[in-house]
Design a protein around this motif. Structure first.
Motif, PDB file in Angstrom:
ATOM      1  N   TYR A 120      24.109   3.217  76.784  1.00  0.00           N
ATOM      2  CA  TYR A 120      24.383   4.358  77.674  1.00  0.00           C
ATOM      3  C   TYR A 120      23.125   4.888  78.353  1.00  0.00           C
ATOM      4  O   TYR A 120      23.097   5.084  79.574  1.00  0.00           O
ATOM      5  N   SER A 135      28.971   0.454  74.056  1.00  0.00           N
ATOM      6  CA  SER A 135      30.212   0.648  74.836  1.00  0.00           C
ATOM      7  C   SER A 135      31.171  -0.526  74.661  1.00  0.00           C
ATOM      8  O   SER A 135      32.367  -0.404  74.920  1.00  0.00           O
ATOM      9  N   GLY A 181      15.458   2.114  75.686  1.00  0.00           N
ATOM     10  CA  GLY A 181      16.872   2.465  75.541  1.00  0.00           C
ATOM     11  C   GLY A 181      17.544   1.510  74.573  1.00  0.00           C
ATOM     12  O   GLY A 181      18.692   1.121  74.744  1.00  0.00           O
TER      13      GLY A 181
HETATM   14  P1  FAD Z   1      23.229   1.514  72.355  1.00  0.00           P
HETATM   15  O1  FAD Z   1      24.537   1.683  73.022  1.00  0.00           O
HETATM   16  O2  FAD Z   1      23.200   1.215  70.910  1.00  0.00           O
HETATM   17  O3  FAD Z   1      22.472   0.358  73.148  1.00  0.00           O
HETATM   18  C1  FAD Z   1      21.248  -0.167  72.724  1.00  0.00           C
HETATM   19  C2  FAD Z   1      21.160  -1.600  73.214  1.00  0.00           C
HETATM   20  O4  FAD Z   1      19.824  -2.065  73.051  1.00  0.00           O
HETATM   21  C3  FAD Z   1      22.045  -2.583  72.435  1.00  0.00           C
HETATM   22  O5  FAD Z   1      22.811  -3.324  73.348  1.00  0.00           O
HETATM   23  C4  FAD Z   1      21.061  -3.447  71.681  1.00  0.00           C
HETATM   24  O6  FAD Z   1      21.503  -4.786  71.498  1.00  0.00           O
HETATM   25  C5  FAD Z   1      19.841  -3.393  72.575  1.00  0.00           C
HETATM   26  N1  FAD Z   1      18.579  -3.618  71.871  1.00  0.00           N
HETATM   27  C6  FAD Z   1      18.180  -3.085  70.692  1.00  0.00           C
HETATM   28  N2  FAD Z   1      16.953  -3.507  70.366  1.00  0.00           N
HETATM   29  C7  FAD Z   1      16.554  -4.340  71.355  1.00  0.00           C
HETATM   30  C8  FAD Z   1      15.390  -5.111  71.577  1.00  0.00           C
HETATM   31  N3  FAD Z   1      14.372  -5.088  70.721  1.00  0.00           N
HETATM   32  N4  FAD Z   1      15.323  -5.891  72.681  1.00  0.00           N
HETATM   33  C9  FAD Z   1      16.359  -5.923  73.582  1.00  0.00           C
HETATM   34  N5  FAD Z   1      17.494  -5.205  73.407  1.00  0.00           N
HETATM   35  C10 FAD Z   1      17.587  -4.426  72.321  1.00  0.00           C
HETATM   36  N6  FAD Z   1      30.548   6.942  70.310  1.00  0.00           N
HETATM   37  C11 FAD Z   1      31.384   7.741  71.014  1.00  0.00           C
HETATM   38  O7  FAD Z   1      30.922   8.646  71.711  1.00  0.00           O
HETATM   39  N7  FAD Z   1      32.740   7.537  70.957  1.00  0.00           N
HETATM   40  C12 FAD Z   1      33.313   6.569  70.182  1.00  0.00           C
HETATM   41  O8  FAD Z   1      34.536   6.407  70.169  1.00  0.00           O
HETATM   42  C13 FAD Z   1      32.453   5.746  69.406  1.00  0.00           C
HETATM   43  N8  FAD Z   1      32.949   4.780  68.593  1.00  0.00           N
HETATM   44  C14 FAD Z   1      32.089   3.895  67.989  1.00  0.00           C
HETATM   45  C15 FAD Z   1      32.612   2.811  67.284  1.00  0.00           C
HETATM   46  C16 FAD Z   1      31.762   1.849  66.759  1.00  0.00           C
HETATM   47  C17 FAD Z   1      32.321   0.689  65.996  1.00  0.00           C
HETATM   48  C18 FAD Z   1      30.349   1.974  66.950  1.00  0.00           C
HETATM   49  C19 FAD Z   1      29.407   0.950  66.407  1.00  0.00           C
HETATM   50  C20 FAD Z   1      29.834   3.053  67.636  1.00  0.00           C
HETATM   51  C21 FAD Z   1      30.684   4.020  68.164  1.00  0.00           C
HETATM   52  N9  FAD Z   1      30.191   5.087  68.899  1.00  0.00           N
HETATM   53  C22 FAD Z   1      31.050   5.941  69.550  1.00  0.00           C
HETATM   54  C23 FAD Z   1      28.745   5.320  69.051  1.00  0.00           C
HETATM   55  C24 FAD Z   1      28.216   4.936  70.433  1.00  0.00           C
HETATM   56  O9  FAD Z   1      28.656   3.643  70.791  1.00  0.00           O
HETATM   57  C25 FAD Z   1      26.688   5.025  70.395  1.00  0.00           C
HETATM   58  O10 FAD Z   1      26.348   6.372  70.106  1.00  0.00           O
HETATM   59  C26 FAD Z   1      26.047   4.618  71.710  1.00  0.00           C
HETATM   60  O11 FAD Z   1      26.392   3.308  72.059  1.00  0.00           O
HETATM   61  C27 FAD Z   1      24.542   4.758  71.628  1.00  0.00           C
HETATM   62  O12 FAD Z   1      24.012   4.605  72.928  1.00  0.00           O
HETATM   63  P2  FAD Z   1      22.484   4.253  73.149  1.00  0.00           P
HETATM   64  O13 FAD Z   1      22.213   4.295  74.597  1.00  0.00           O
HETATM   65  O14 FAD Z   1      21.674   5.131  72.258  1.00  0.00           O
HETATM   66  O15 FAD Z   1      22.271   2.771  72.592  1.00  0.00           O
END
Ligand code: FAD
Length: 498
Positions: free
Chosen positions: A15, A111, A283
């Motif tokens: 996100y 997502s 991110g």
């Molecule tokens: P993320 O979405 O975790 O994205 C981080 C990305 O970085 C990942 O794709 C990862 O592969 C990549 N990455 C990590 N390290 C590296 C690296 N070293 N090099 C390259 N790429 C890397 N939240 C809600 O609000 N509603 C819901 O219904 C909900 N349901 C959920 C159900 C499940 C099963 C899970 C697992 C989570 C759920 N969540 C929900 C939580 C939500 O998905 C997360 O809070 C959100 O995705 C976090 O966003 P972010 O931008 O912090 O990182």
């Protein structure tokens, strides 16, 4: 040494990254997004991109030989998980001692796997957790913007009351009301109109075909259908899948150099290269971003990173539980929750519990909940030089406040409904599962490890843009908050730092 150079680099494609990449691209800044997971755009032998929860295969899990579902047993029997081939699957369970953290892997991050619940936090709680952020601007501008960009919608009220696929949610809601508790409709990024047509048999099923946590083949507006194509459409953003960032450093001239491994879907390393950039956005999610920064600090690569890096991590108070029921909940249960029990205002036991499906394809006479509680406990990350790893310290006892709150609320529901908790669902004899979280938050908290707009303290042009900014709790499912904060921060950064 010759190396690639790009003005802006974004690590991860969840996100925070997706919102940041779009705004960079719109501003005319050439940007590369590096994502360690694969691009989920190609159907497998069964004609589907993702596998379902009922028949998980290699696509389900990030490099394991067995699936690792949160609900792991029924009647204590190991009937849920399956042996699989190790592969760059879409869901990872990262284990850190007493705590394991579920995260999405692939272009779109969490997502791809999440339940799509898109909840704006209660304003007074948001003001409490992030008091230095202007809540007026957040609620006037950035939360509405995030909701619009993500495609948040609610089900048609009449359909919700009559459809088969939410019988389970209505039954649970009735029990909550009988106990004097409030319930609420939970908005989602899954298209409820599509779901209605699934139930009518007009379109291929996804939410109604037990698809969630290992990806949805239809209906869900994940980031690869919202922010990311828009970002690519600016002509300035490219997304590189199966690129795993290992480390990064800063050069004398202030630019950054990222070391990135390109892997294939079987995990073979195809090559390692360096990419230079002027502006670096982290991110990679709460775990990924914090790990990169803690390692950079504690190996002396970025020595000016402060003590706040690696602190303030929380589970959003997650705890999962199931109740045994005497009445039917429906054979087909939508994988996307649509109702929640909102007891957040209770001063003693604040709980926001989503009423989750048991998408087993048959009626197991039970109902499941993922409860979000107000757990003040925080974990911290530590660098271990012996194996160059970063470990999250979280003790099982730190989950106790979550269990206490959930226990109080569900004891009340059970008393009113004459029902009981189930203790056969999590492998051993426990009713509350607090050894995992879906909602990792914190590690590089806004205003502590970074300034008030995500600029990492001690370094210019280095930013955190994901869930690590949020201090361990949002009181609701977190992705709307993560997106709105990223929108807010990048607007300021573009105005002042470019
Ligand atoms: P993320 O979405 O975790 O994205 C981080 C990305 O970085 C990942 O794709 C990862 O592969 C990549 N990455 C990590 N390290 C590296 C690296 N070293 N090099 C390259 N790429 C890397 N939240 C809600 O609000 N509603 C819901 O219904 C909900 N349901 C959920 C159900 C499940 C099963 C899970 C697992 C989570 C759920 N969540 C929900 C939580 C939500 O998905 C997360 O809070 C959100 O995705 C976090 O966003 P972010 O931008 O912090 O990182």
């Amino acid at each position: 040494r010759q190396r690639d150079f790009v003005p802006a680099l974004v690590i991860g494609s969840g996100y925070g990254s997706a919102a940041t990449a779009l705004r960079l691209g719109e501003a005319g800044i050439r940007t590369q997004v590096l994502e360690m997971g694969r691009l989920w755009d190609t159907a497998g032998a069964d004609g589907k991109i993702f596998c379902s929860m009922l028949q998980p295969d290699h696509r389900s899990t990030w490099f394991q030989d067995r699936t690792e579902a949160p609900l792991s047993s029924v009647l204590w029997a190991d009937v849920i998980n399956r042996d699989i081939e190790p592969y760059a699957g879409v869901l990872d369970r990262v284990r850190h001692g007493d705590m394991s953290v579920y995260v999405g892997r692939g272009v779109g991050g969490g997502s791809l796997v999440n339940g799509g619940m898109a909840v704006t936090p209660q304003r007074d709680y948001f003001e409490e957790i992030l008091p230095s952020v202007d809540a007026g601007r957040m609620y006037g501008k950035y939360f509405p913007l995030a909701n619009r960009m993500l495609g948040v919608n609610t089900p048609d009220p009449e359909w919700l009351e009559t459809c088969d696929s939410y019988q389970y949610a209505r039954v649970s809601r009735g029990h909550a009301h009988d106990a004097g508790l409030h319930t609420t409709v939970v908005p989602n990024v899954y298209d409820f109109d599509y779901m209605r047509r699934e139930e009518a048999g007009e379109v291929p099923q996804s939410a109604l075909a037990s698809e969630v946590i290992y990806g949805n083949n239809h209906g869900k507006r994940s980031l690869d259908r919202s922010y990311l194509p828009e970002a690519i459409g600016t002509g300035n953003v490219t997304v590189h899948a199966l690129h795993r960032v290992r480390t990064f450093r800063q050069e004398q001239d202030g630019t950054y150099v990222v070391t990135v491994e390109q892997i294939d879907e079987l995990g073979n390393v195809l090559g390692t290269r360096e990419i230079g950039c002027r502006w670096l956005f982290l991110g990679a999610g709460s775990l990924g971003t914090t790990e990169l920064l803690v390692r950079a600090r504690d190996t002396g690569v970025l020595p000016r990173l402060g003590a706040a890096v690696g602190e303030g991590w929380g589970t959003n108070g997650n705890v999962m539980l199931g109740r045994a029921l005497a009445e039917p909940t429906g054979q087909i249960q939508s994988g996307m929750p649509a109702l929640g029990i909102n007891n957040w205002r209770d001063p003693k036991y604040p709980v926001f519990a989503e009423i989750a499906p048991v998408p087993a394809g048959l009626d197991l006479l039970m109902t499941l909940y993922l409860a979000i509680t107000r757990n003040p406990e925080r974990g911290r990350f530590r660098y271990l030089p012996e194996n160059d790893s970063v470990r999250l310290d979280w003790d099982i006892d730190q989950g106790a406040p979550s269990v206490e709150a959930a226990d109080a609320v569900f004891r009340r529901i059970n008393r009113a409904a004459g029902t009981e908790l189930r203790n056969d669902l999590f492998g051993d004899d426990r009713a509350f599962e607090n050894r995992f979280t879906y909602h990792p938050l914190g590690g590089c908290v806004l205003g502590e490890a970074t300034d008030l707009h995500g600029r990492v303290r001690g370094y210019r042009n280095l930013y955190v843009t994901d869930g690590s900014l949020i201090p361990g709790s949002t009181g609701v499912n977190p992705f709307v908050t993560i997106t709105a904060l990223a929108e807010r921060n990048i607007e300021r950064v573009l105005a002042e730092d470019f």
